[in-house]
Design an enzyme around this catalytic site. Structure first.
Site, PDB file in Angstrom:
ATOM      1  N   ARG A   1      11.106  -9.083   4.198  1.00 38.92           N
ATOM      2  CA  ARG A   1      12.559  -9.091   4.272  1.00 38.92           C
ATOM      3  C   ARG A   1      13.159  -7.943   3.465  1.00 38.92           C
ATOM      4  NH1 ARG A   1      13.810 -15.472   3.225  1.00 38.92           N
ATOM      5  NH2 ARG A   1      13.799 -16.189   5.372  1.00 38.92           N
TER       6      ARG A   1
ATOM      7  N   VAL B   1      14.297 -12.709  13.759  1.00 39.07           N
ATOM      8  CA  VAL B   1      12.980 -12.897  13.158  1.00 39.07           C
ATOM      9  C   VAL B   1      13.042 -13.014  11.638  1.00 39.07           C
ATOM     10  CG1 VAL B   1      11.880 -11.664  15.055  1.00 39.07           C
ATOM     11  CG2 VAL B   1      12.539 -10.399  13.009  1.00 39.07           C
ATOM     12  N   GLU B   2      11.965 -13.518  11.052  1.00 41.86           N
ATOM     13  CA  GLU B   2      11.813 -13.690   9.598  1.00 41.86           C
ATOM     14  C   GLU B   2      12.994 -14.415   8.970  1.00 41.86           C
ATOM     15  OE1 GLU B   2      10.276 -10.502   7.298  1.00 41.86           O
ATOM     16  OE2 GLU B   2       8.910  -9.823   8.851  1.00 41.86           O
ATOM     17  N   GLY B   3      13.390 -15.491   9.638  1.00 38.01           N
ATOM     18  CA  GLY B   3      14.519 -16.286   9.159  1.00 38.01           C
ATOM     19  C   GLY B   3      15.765 -15.945   9.941  1.00 38.01           C
TER      20      GLY B   3
END
Length: 811
Positions: free
Chosen positions: A379, A501-503
Site C-alpha cells: 500500500r 485492490v489491496e483493500g
C-alpha cells in the site's frame, strides 16, 4: 476586578493548554480559580465554606492516586470494558501490525514540525539512479501499450525476458541472493516511471516486489526456504503470485473458507510425510496464470490433534510450486482491458509437506499478522507509485495538448473551463508525488506504516481517478478513441483497478484510516485498551488510571488550544519556517488540535458505536488524511529547495487540502448524533465561522499556465516519468509539437496580420505558408518550421481509425 479574573483565568488556561499540562496542573489551576471566582461572586460565607469543602474533596479524590484509583478509575474501567467494541482476532492482528510514524504527531494535536523537516531528504543512490536512467528507460522504450492491450493481451516475450534478466522482479531482494536490494524510494521511482508508460508493465513489475512470496520469505522464511527460492525469484526463473482473495472472502479476507487439514500423506515417493491437505478457490490473483510459485493463505485445522491439543490453528501461509499435483492455474481474468496476468487458482485436497509453510511450523497460525505487516509495503509503495505515474503523464500531456490544440484561434487550455481542469490535474499530481515520496521514506526509515499506507493508497488512487477524468475532458475526442496514438485511454479504463485492490477504497476510508488510526496513533487509546485487557486487576487499574487521566488532560488541553487557535486563526502558533509557507504550518497545527479534540469527543460520546458510524469515521479519517497530505506537500517543497516557481502548485495543493479539512469537519458536526456535543465542537472549532475557501480562479490560472509551457517547475512536477524523444511516438510528437508551437507562434501571428491586411489570400494553412514564402513575408527557414509545426500538430490532434477487420476478435 471581573476583567482581572477573566484575564487570570484565560492566561492560566493558555499556559496549561500550550504545555500539555498533567492532571495535577489542571487541579492546581482549578483550586486557584474557583475560590477567586467564588469570592468575587459575593456569595454568603456558608456557601463559600461549602465551595471550599467541595473543592477540597474534588482535589483530593482526583489528585491522590490511591483514592482516584479506588473511587474513580476502577469504576470507570468496568464501564470502559462494557462499552469497548468487540474486536475479532483478525481485527486485533491488523491493529497490532505495523508501526506509528508521522500520524502519531498529527493525533497529538500539536505536531512537531521540526521533526518533519529533520527527516532525511528523499533521493536515490547512484546505483539506483543509474538503473532508472538506463534499464528502466530501456524497458519503457520497448513498451507499446496498444500492442500489449489490444493485440497480444500480454507483454511481448522480449519484454518478459528483459524484465527477468535485468532483475526487475528482485528489487526488494538482498544482493546476497542475487537481487538489486533497492530502497523503497527506488522501488517507488521504478514503478512510477513504468506506470507512466504502461499499466500492464507496471503491475507486472510491482507485484513480485510488494505483498508476495519474496517479501514474506525475507521477513519470515526459514534459512532453507530463502536459499531455495530467493535467487530464482531475483533472476526471474521463478515467477511468484500470492493468493488471498476468493469468491466468498474479499474485503473480509479473514473469512476465507479455504482450509488445510494436518495429516500424514505421500509426497515425492515418500510415505508417512507430515503435511497439510489443502483445498482452496481463489480469484483476482495477479501473475497466477504464469506463476511458478504460489503463495497461499488458508485456515489450518488439526482435527486429529497431530500437532497438539488445539484443533483450529488459524490463518497460515504456504509457498507451493505450481507444478505440485492438484494445483490449477492458467485461466485468466480480463480486468477492464488491462493485459497484466491475472486469474483464478484452485486446488482440491492438494497435499503439501510442512516444509512448504512459510517460516516453518513455528509460523503456523500467524499468517494474518504476517500479511498485515507486509501489506503496509504494498500500500505504501506500489499503488501510490502507479497512480502517481499516471498522474504525471496526464499532467504533462494535458498541459501540452491544451497549448497545442486551438479552437477559435485560441489554445483550448486558455479557456477558463479548461483552466479549472488543468489546475486540478497539476495540483493533485503535485500532492500525490509528495505523499508517494514521503511514505516511501517512512519505509526506508524502517517503519511499517499501516495507517499511513491506507491513507496514501486511498488518496493517491482516488486523486489518480480525478486526474485522469480531467485529462480525458481536456483531450476530448482525442482521449476517447482508442488506438496506438491514445496515451490516456487505457489509464482511464484501469483507474478502478487500483481503487479496488489491496483493500477496497470505500472500506479503507470508512473503516481503516480513522478506525485503525484512532487506536494505533492516539497517545492514550491503545494504552487504555491494553489496560482493559490486562487480567491482573491491580495492574489493570493502575495502568488504566494513568492512561485515562492522561487522556483527560490531553483532551482538555486540545479543547482550549482548539478555541484559542481558531480565534486567532492560527496566528499565535510558533512554526519553524518563514514566508511563504509559515501560515500553512499554523493552519495545520490549528486543525491538528481540532482533530485531536473532535476525535476524543467522538470516542467519548459514541464509544463502541463509533465503529458502526462509518460515515463519521470516514470524515474524521478525511481530516487525518488531508493533514498527512499537507505535511508531505510542505516537505516536498522544502526538499526541492523552496523553488519560487513551484509556489502555484504548492499553494493550490495546500488550499485544496485545507478546504477539504474544513468540509470534513463540517460534515462531522452536521451529522454528529449527540447534538449537544456537536454544538460544543462547532463553538470551539469554528467560533468565527468557516473561513477557508477552495483554490481561487487566479491561482488555478497560474497552475494551468505552468502546465502549458516548458519550464523547470513543469519538469519538476513530471520528473521521473518516461518522456519519449521519438516523434513517431504519440507522447514524443506532443512534446515536439509544444516546443514547435511556441517557436512558430510569432511567425504565425505575422502571417495572420498579413492576411488581414490583404497581402495574403489563401485560407488553407499550408497554402498560406507557401504563398507567404513566395511573396517574401517569411523566409525559407521559417517556411520549413511552419510546415513541420503543421505536421506535428496534425499528428497530435488526429485520432486512430481502423479497418473493421482489424477490430475483430483475434485480428
Amino acid at each position: 476586578m471581573a476583567i482581572l479574573i477573566t484575564i487570570v483565568v484565560l492566561m492560566t488556561l493558555l499556559v496549561l493548554a500550550f504545555f500539555q499540562a498533567s492532571i495535577w496542573s489542571w487541579l492546581i489551576a482549578i483550586s486557584v480559580m474557583v475560590p477567586v471566582i467564588a469570592m468575587e461572586s459575593r456569595i454568603s460565607g456558608d456557601a463559600l465554606q461549602l465551595v471550599y469543602i467541595a473543592l477540597t474533596v474534588f482535589v483530593l479524590v482526583l489528585g491522590v492516586p490511591f483514592l482516584r484509583r479506588l473511587l474513580i478509575s476502577s469504576f470507570v474501567l468496568k464501564i470502559f470494558r462494557k462499552i469497548l467494541p468487540q474486536v475479532s482476532q483478525t481485527e486485533q492482528e491488523a491493529l497490532d501490525a505495523g508501526t506509528v510514524w508521522w500520524e502519531g504527531e498529527l493525533f497529538s494535536g500539536r505536531p512537531r514540525w521540526t521533526k518533519l523537516l529533520a527527516f532525511p531528504k528523499t533521493g536515490l543512490s547512484a546505483e539506483e539512479q543509474s538503473f532508472l536512467d538506463n534499464e528502466v528507460e530501456q524497458l519503457c522504450a520497448m513498451l507499446d501499450d496498444w500492442d500489449i492491450t489490444h493485440t497480444r493481451h500480454d507483454l511481448s516475450p522480449e519484454t518478459w525476458q528483459f524484465i527477468k534478466d535485468k532483475g526487475f522482479f528482485g528489487m526488494i531482494i538482498p544482493k546476497e541472493y542475487g537481487g538489486l536490494e533497492f530502497s523503497a524510494q527506488a522501488h517507488s521511482a521504478v514503478v512510477t516511471k513504468v506506470a507512466s508508460r504502461s499499466g500492464t508493465a507496471a503491475v507486472t513489475v510491482m507485484v513480485p516486489n510488494s505483498l508476495g512470496p519474496a517479501e514474506l520469505l525475507l521477513k519470515y522464511g526459514t534459512r532453507e526456504q530463502k536459499d531455495q527460492y530467493l535467487r530464482g525469484l531475483a533472476k526471474g526463473t521463478e515467477v511468484p503470485c500470492f493468493a488471498l482473495t476468493g469468491p466468498m472472502a474479499g474485503s473480509d479476507a479473514g473469512a476465507i473458507p479455504d482450509v488445510g487439514i494436518v495429516c500424514y500423506g505421500e509426497f515425492n515417493g515418500q510415505h508417512n510425510v507430515l503435511g497439510v491437505r489443502v483445498t482452496w478457490e481463489k480469484r483476482y490473483i495477479t501473475l497466477a496464470p504464469v506463476a511458478t510459485l504460489l503463495g497461499l493463505a488458508f485456515k489450518l485445522y488439526d482435527p486429529e490433534h497431530i500437532l497438539g491439543a488445539e484443533q483450529s490453528r488459524g490463518i497460515t501461509l504456504a509457498l507451493i510450486p505450481t507444478n505440485t499435483p492438484g494445483v490449477k492455474i492458467g485461466r485468466r481474468h480480463f480486468p477492464l482491458n488491462c493485459a497484466f496476468q491475472n486469474g483464478p487458482t484452485q486446488g482440491n485436497d492438494v497435499f503439501i509437506p510442512m516444509e512448504y509453510i512459510i517460516g516453518g511450523m513455528t509460523r503456523i497460525g500467524q499468517g494474518w499478522r504476517m500479511l498485515m505487516e507486509c501489506l503496509a509495503a504494498g500500500r505504501s509503495i506500489s499503488l501510490p507509485a502507479s497512480a502517481t505515474g499516471g498522474a504525471k503523464l496526464a499532467a504533462r500531456t494535458s498541459g501540452a495538448y491544451g497549448r497545442v490544440r486551438k479552437q477559435f484561434h485560441v489554445p483550448v487550455g486558455k479557456f477558463e473551463g479548461v483552466e479549472e481542469a488543468l489546475a486540478r490535474i497539476g495540483g493533485h499530481a503535485y500532492a500525490m508525488d509528495a505523499a508517494r515520496k514521503m511514505t516511501a521514506l517512512a519505509v526506508d526509515l524502517g517503519e511499517k506504516p499501516s495507517v499511513i499506507s491506507a491513507i496514501v493508497k486511498y488518496h493517491c488512487t482516488e486523486r489518480g481517478r480525478m486526474v485522469i477524468n480531467d485529462a480525458m475532458d481536456v483531450h476530448g475526442g482525442k482521449g476517447i478513441c482508442l488506438g496506438p496514438d491514445n496515451y490516456l485511454g487505457r489509464f482511464y479504463q484501469s483507474a478502478p483497478i487500483g481503487i479496488t485492490v489491496e483493500g477496497a477504497n470505500i472500506l479503507t476510508r470508512s473503516l481503516i484510516i480513522f478506525g485503525q488510526g484512532a487506536v494505533r496513533a492516539h497517545p492514550y487509546v491503545l494504552k487504555e485498551i491494553q489496560a482493559a485487557s490486562e487480567p491482573n486487576h491491580q495492574k489493570a487499574v493502575h495502568n488504566f488510571d494513568a492512561a485515562f487521566f492522561g487522556h483527560i488532560s490531553f483532551s482538555l488541553s486540545n479543547a482550549v488550544r482548539t478555541l484559542l487557535y481558531a480565534l486567532a486563526n492560527g496566528r499565535l502558533i510558533d512554526v519553524p519556517t518563514e514566508a511563504p509557507t509559515h501560515r500553512y504550518y499554523q493552519h495545520m497545527t490549528r486543525y491538528a488540535a481540532a482533530f485531536a479534540f473532535a476525535s476524543d469527543i467522538a470516542m467519548l460520546s459514541l464509544g463502541g458505536a463509533l465503529k458502526r458510524r462509518e460515515k463519521l469515521s470516514a470524515r474524521l479519517g478525511d481530516v487525518l488524511s488531508q493533514l498527512y497530505i499537507c505535511s508531505a506537500t510542505l516537505k516536498k517543497f522544502e526538499d526541492d529547495g523552496r523553488p519560487e516557481a513551484d509556489l502555484p502548485l504548492l499553494n493550490w495543493a495546500m488550499d485544496d487540502a485545507l478546504y477539504r479539512i474544513q468540509v470534513a469537519f463540517d460534515g462531522v458536526l452536521q451529522n454528529f448524533p449527540n447534538r449537544f456535543f456537536a454544538f460544543v465542537m462547532r463553538g470551539l472549532i469554528f467560533p468565527l465561522g468557516q473561513c477557508r475557501r477552495p483554490p481561487s480562479d487566479a491561482l488555478g490560472h497560474q497552475v494551468s499556465t505552468l502546465l502549458m509551457q516548458p519550464s523547470a517547475a513543469r519538469d519538476r512536477l513530471t520528473a521521473g516519468m518516461y518522456i519519449p524523444t521519438d516523434e513517431a511516438d504519440a507522447v514524443g510528437a506532443l512534446e515536439a509539437s509544444l516546443a514547435s508551437t511556441l517557436l512558430c507562434e510569432p511567425v504565425q501571428a505575422e502571417l495572420e496580420k498579413a492576411r488581414k491586411a490583404g497581402a495574403l489570400q489563401s485560407r488553407d494553412e499550408m497554402k498560406l505558408v507557401a504563398e507567404a514564402r513566395e511573396k517574401g513575408v517569411i523566409n525559407a527557414e521559417q517556411s520549413v518550421q511552419l510546415e513541420r509545426d503543421f505536421a506535428l500538430r496534425r499528428k497530435v490532434i488526429m485520432v486512430d481509425d481502423f479497418d473493421p477487420a482489424q477490430l475483430r476478435v483475434g485480428a
